[in-house]
Motif scaffolding. Structure first.
Motif, PDB file in Angstrom:
ATOM      1  N   LEU A 244     -37.383  15.143  28.841  1.00 61.69           N
ATOM      2  CA  LEU A 244     -36.452  15.169  27.713  1.00 61.69           C
ATOM      3  C   LEU A 244     -36.283  13.781  27.097  1.00 61.69           C
ATOM      4  CD1 LEU A 244     -33.825  17.400  29.539  1.00 61.69           C
ATOM      5  CD2 LEU A 244     -35.490  18.140  27.816  1.00 61.69           C
ATOM      6  N   ASP A 245     -36.253  13.752  25.786  1.00 61.76           N
ATOM      7  CA  ASP A 245     -36.043  12.488  25.077  1.00 61.76           C
ATOM      8  C   ASP A 245     -34.539  12.238  24.974  1.00 61.76           C
ATOM      9  OD1 ASP A 245     -37.351  10.374  24.116  1.00 61.76           O
ATOM     10  OD2 ASP A 245     -38.113  11.332  22.292  1.00 61.76           O
ATOM     11  N   ILE A 246     -33.921  12.024  26.123  1.00 62.34           N
ATOM     12  CA  ILE A 246     -32.471  11.821  26.177  1.00 62.34           C
ATOM     13  C   ILE A 246     -32.230  10.371  26.581  1.00 62.34           C
ATOM     14  CG2 ILE A 246     -30.443  12.345  27.606  1.00 62.34           C
ATOM     15  CD1 ILE A 246     -31.328  15.223  27.718  1.00 62.34           C
ATOM     16  N   GLY A 247     -31.266   9.701  25.941  1.00 66.01           N
ATOM     17  CA  GLY A 247     -30.917   8.338  26.328  1.00 66.01           C
ATOM     18  C   GLY A 247     -31.844   7.306  25.707  1.00 66.01           C
ATOM     19  N   GLN A 248     -31.550   6.031  26.003  1.00 67.05           N
ATOM     20  CA  GLN A 248     -32.272   4.939  25.340  1.00 67.05           C
ATOM     21  C   GLN A 248     -33.367   4.333  26.209  1.00 67.05           C
ATOM     22  OE1 GLN A 248     -29.150   2.282  23.898  1.00 67.05           O
ATOM     23  NE2 GLN A 248     -27.939   4.101  23.424  1.00 67.05           N
ATOM     24  N   GLY A 249     -33.467   4.786  27.454  1.00 65.34           N
ATOM     25  CA  GLY A 249     -34.472   4.221  28.342  1.00 65.34           C
ATOM     26  C   GLY A 249     -35.523   5.262  28.710  1.00 65.34           C
ATOM     27  N   HIS A 250     -35.754   5.419  30.031  1.00 68.71           N
ATOM     28  CA  HIS A 250     -36.687   6.445  30.508  1.00 68.71           C
ATOM     29  C   HIS A 250     -35.941   7.772  30.574  1.00 68.71           C
ATOM     30  CE1 HIS A 250     -39.801   3.572  31.593  1.00 68.71           C
ATOM     31  NE2 HIS A 250     -38.850   2.811  32.121  1.00 68.71           N
ATOM     32  N   GLY A 251     -36.304   8.714  29.717  1.00 74.15           N
ATOM     33  CA  GLY A 251     -35.651  10.020  29.726  1.00 74.15           C
ATOM     34  C   GLY A 251     -35.963  10.786  31.009  1.00 74.15           C
ATOM     35  N   PRO A 252     -35.164  11.826  31.302  1.00 74.51           N
ATOM     36  CA  PRO A 252     -35.291  12.557  32.564  1.00 74.51           C
ATOM     37  C   PRO A 252     -36.324  13.689  32.542  1.00 74.51           C
ATOM     38  CG  PRO A 252     -33.399  13.366  31.349  1.00 74.51           C
ATOM     39  CD  PRO A 252     -33.998  12.263  30.510  1.00 74.51           C
ATOM     40  N   THR A 253     -36.750  14.095  33.726  1.00 70.94           N
ATOM     41  CA  THR A 253     -37.599  15.283  33.869  1.00 70.94           C
ATOM     42  C   THR A 253     -36.758  16.522  33.552  1.00 70.94           C
ATOM     43  OG1 THR A 253     -37.045  15.403  36.222  1.00 70.94           O
ATOM     44  CG2 THR A 253     -39.067  14.252  35.631  1.00 70.94           C
ATOM     45  N   HIS A 254     -37.461  17.617  33.283  1.00 69.51           N
ATOM     46  CA  HIS A 254     -36.795  18.861  32.894  1.00 69.51           C
ATOM     47  C   HIS A 254     -36.909  19.858  34.044  1.00 69.51           C
ATOM     48  CE1 HIS A 254     -34.900  21.445  30.176  1.00 69.51           C
ATOM     49  NE2 HIS A 254     -35.943  22.041  29.641  1.00 69.51           N
ATOM     50  N   HIS A 255     -35.885  20.667  34.229  1.00 69.25           N
ATOM     51  CA  HIS A 255     -35.888  21.635  35.336  1.00 69.25           C
ATOM     52  C   HIS A 255     -35.500  23.008  34.810  1.00 69.25           C
ATOM     53  CE1 HIS A 255     -35.812  18.241  38.161  1.00 69.25           C
ATOM     54  NE2 HIS A 255     -35.011  17.701  37.267  1.00 69.25           N
ATOM     55  N   PHE A 256     -36.349  23.960  35.073  1.00 70.96           N
ATOM     56  CA  PHE A 256     -36.062  25.329  34.656  1.00 70.96           C
ATOM     57  C   PHE A 256     -36.783  26.263  35.600  1.00 70.96           C
ATOM     58  CE2 PHE A 256     -34.597  24.868  30.115  1.00 70.96           C
ATOM     59  CZ  PHE A 256     -33.546  25.754  30.259  1.00 70.96           C
ATOM     60  N   TYR A 257     -36.213  27.388  35.892  1.00 66.79           N
ATOM     61  CA  TYR A 257     -36.897  28.362  36.738  1.00 66.79           C
ATOM     62  C   TYR A 257     -38.259  28.712  36.124  1.00 66.79           C
ATOM     63  CZ  TYR A 257     -37.984  32.600  39.262  1.00 66.79           C
ATOM     64  OH  TYR A 257     -38.620  33.548  40.016  1.00 66.79           O
ATOM     65  N   GLU A 258     -38.306  28.796  34.791  1.00 63.23           N
ATOM     66  CA  GLU A 258     -39.560  29.133  34.111  1.00 63.23           C
ATOM     67  C   GLU A 258     -40.622  28.072  34.415  1.00 63.23           C
ATOM     68  OE1 GLU A 258     -36.583  29.345  32.751  1.00 63.23           O
ATOM     69  OE2 GLU A 258     -36.513  31.532  32.551  1.00 63.23           O
ATOM     70  N   LEU A 259     -40.184  26.798  34.548  1.00 63.10           N
ATOM     71  CA  LEU A 259     -41.149  25.742  34.873  1.00 63.10           C
ATOM     72  C   LEU A 259     -41.702  25.961  36.276  1.00 63.10           C
ATOM     73  CD1 LEU A 259     -39.533  22.402  33.608  1.00 63.10           C
ATOM     74  CD2 LEU A 259     -41.088  23.953  32.446  1.00 63.10           C
ATOM     75  N   TYR A 260     -40.820  26.379  37.170  1.00 61.05           N
ATOM     76  CA  TYR A 260     -41.258  26.618  38.544  1.00 61.05           C
ATOM     77  C   TYR A 260     -42.298  27.729  38.565  1.00 61.05           C
ATOM     78  CZ  TYR A 260     -41.281  28.202  43.330  1.00 61.05           C
ATOM     79  OH  TYR A 260     -41.688  28.586  44.566  1.00 61.05           O
ATOM     80  N   GLN A 261     -42.023  28.809  37.802  1.00 66.03           N
ATOM     81  CA  GLN A 261     -42.971  29.920  37.755  1.00 66.03           C
ATOM     82  C   GLN A 261     -44.294  29.475  37.143  1.00 66.03           C
ATOM     83  OE1 GLN A 261     -40.506  32.820  35.667  1.00 66.03           O
ATOM     84  NE2 GLN A 261     -40.829  34.169  37.418  1.00 66.03           N
ATOM     85  N   ALA A 262     -44.194  28.679  36.056  1.00 64.91           N
ATOM     86  CA  ALA A 262     -45.418  28.203  35.401  1.00 64.91           C
ATOM     87  C   ALA A 262     -46.206  27.327  36.368  1.00 64.91           C
ATOM     88  CB  ALA A 262     -45.065  27.416  34.146  1.00 64.91           C
ATOM     89  N   ALA A 263     -45.491  26.433  37.067  1.00 66.30           N
ATOM     90  CA  ALA A 263     -46.164  25.524  37.997  1.00 66.30           C
ATOM     91  C   ALA A 263     -46.790  26.300  39.140  1.00 66.30           C
ATOM     92  CB  ALA A 263     -45.173  24.494  38.530  1.00 66.30           C
ATOM     93  N   ALA A 264     -46.096  27.324  39.621  1.00 66.63           N
ATOM     94  CA  ALA A 264     -46.581  28.077  40.775  1.00 66.63           C
ATOM     95  C   ALA A 264     -47.861  28.826  40.449  1.00 66.63           C
ATOM     96  CB  ALA A 264     -45.502  29.047  41.261  1.00 66.63           C
ATOM     97  N   THR A 265     -48.103  29.080  39.168  1.00 63.36           N
ATOM     98  CA  THR A 265     -49.315  29.813  38.819  1.00 63.36           C
ATOM     99  C   THR A 265     -50.422  28.895  38.301  1.00 63.36           C
ATOM    100  OG1 THR A 265     -48.412  30.242  36.636  1.00 63.36           O
ATOM    101  CG2 THR A 265     -48.128  31.988  38.248  1.00 63.36           C
ATOM    102  N   VAL A 266     -50.136  27.572  38.230  1.00 63.31           N
ATOM    103  CA  VAL A 266     -51.184  26.636  37.801  1.00 63.31           C
ATOM    104  C   VAL A 266     -52.329  26.680  38.808  1.00 63.31           C
ATOM    105  CG1 VAL A 266     -51.750  24.165  37.635  1.00 63.31           C
ATOM    106  CG2 VAL A 266     -49.702  25.058  36.521  1.00 63.31           C
ATOM    107  N   LYS A 267     -53.547  26.697  38.317  1.00 67.66           N
ATOM    108  CA  LYS A 267     -54.698  26.700  39.236  1.00 67.66           C
ATOM    109  C   LYS A 267     -54.697  25.400  40.033  1.00 67.66           C
ATOM    110  CE  LYS A 267     -58.840  28.288  38.799  1.00 67.66           C
ATOM    111  NZ  LYS A 267     -60.181  28.141  38.307  1.00 67.66           N
TER     112      LYS A 267
END
Ligand SMILES: Nc1ncnc2c1ncn2[C@@H]1O[C@H](COP(=O)(O)OP(=O)(O)OP(=O)(O)O)[C@@H](O)[C@H]1O
Ligand SMILES: Cc1ncc(CO)c(N)n1
Length: 273
Positions: A244-267
């Motif tokens: 996420l482009d949040i804040g003025q420095g290094h922005g944070p990683t994003h967390h969503f159940y959908e990301l977990y599902q997408a990651a779990a199916t990555v080859k």
């Protein structure tokens, strides 16, 4: 439901520390718990100051958790001083939980120290041997091993040296290198590598916290160490890609159940022994 405990510092800006850990646990659909070791006044750009929680209060929090709920895995993050380290080590010896993932946090992304330099000896002798896997980034691996690391071959040598001193599996993260984001595991017998393309972003606040928590969540679900790291690598890569482009420095990683599902199916193409 599997239960995972984080013992770590608090990042009030929500991107790293306990906050990243709990978000990662929620995305993995495990029940998250937290023992706070230090309250850090930080944001995406800088660390203003921090206050350590008294060691007896850290121990009391651990006691409160373990007398009621047995975690299936424990993630350990910021332990800023030898007294906190000894308190956590004593509690781990008392309750000997399974699946301890230790991220030896020393600096924030902007370089601010989150561990006292003199604490390195206690970290090595009292804490690292109690973990099942430790996840230093390159600057942390240099401090623990006392060796320089400038390429993959030196990551391997440093991982061997760290294993020799603490007999714990070592995953050195290549996030701080140029080129592909390649992490190297040494489990005392074999090397494994986990690789992804480098994502061109400066929004990498909390990547280490997210990665170690994802490994802990996967171990809690019964995955082997190698499988857990493969899954967690897919999750952190996806979480950085959607950071996420949040804040003025290094922005944070994003967390969503959908990301977990997408990651779990990555080859699992990036893995090789
Ligand atoms: N730009 C990037 N693109 C892809 N993967 C990355 C990138 N930066 C880091 N990673 C990956 O993210 C994971 C975390 O590694 P990193 O070295 O950033 O941890 P860290 O320095 O401990 O993070 P922090 O201290 O901010 O929590 C590793 O798997 C690493 O390879
Ligand atoms: C509380 C806390 N833990 C770990 C890190 C490392 O990213 C951070 N910035 N803040």
């Amino acid at each position: 439901m599997k239960k995972v405990l984080s013992i770590a510092g608090s990042d009030c800006s929500g991107g790293a520390g306990i906050q990243a850990d709990l978000k990662t646990f929620a995305a993995h659909q495990v029940y998250g718990m937290s023992v706070i070791t230090s309250v850090v006044a930080e944001n995406t750009a800088r660390v203003l100051t921090y206050q350590d929680i008294a060691p007896e209060i850290v121990q009391a929090q651990i006691e409160a958790v373990f007398t009621d709920i047995q975690p299936d895995a424990v993630k350990i993050g910021m332990l800023s001083n030898p007294e906190t380290m000894k308190a956590v080590a004593a509690s781990l010896k008392k309750w000997h939980p399974a699946n301890i993932v230790l991220d030896p946090v020393m600096y924030a992304k902007n370089g601010a120290a989150l561990m006292e330099a003199e604490a390195i000896d206690t970290l090595i002798t009292d804490v690292l041997p109690l973990a099942d896997v430790i996840t230093p980034n390159i600057p942390e691996a240099i401090k623990i091993s006392g060796q320089e690391i400038s390429d993959l071959a030196e990551m391997k040598t440093a991982a061997q040296a760290i294993f020799a001193s603490c007999h714990t599996a070592v995953l050195i993260k290549g996030g701080h290198k140029i080129g592909a984001a390649t992490d190297i595991l040494f489990d005392g017998q074999s090397f494994y590598s986990y690789s992804s393309d480098r994502i061109p972003t400066t929004n990498t606040h909390g990547t280490g916290c997210t990665f170690s928590s994802a490994i802990a969540a996967e171990l809690a679900k019964g995955q082997s160490l190698n499988q857990a790291i493969q899954q967690a690598k897919s999750y952190i890569t996806t979480a950085i890609r959607h950071s996420l482009d949040i804040g003025q420095g290094h922005g944070p990683t994003h967390h969503f159940y959908e990301l977990y599902q997408a990651a779990a199916t990555v080859k699992k193409g990036g893995f090789n022994k």
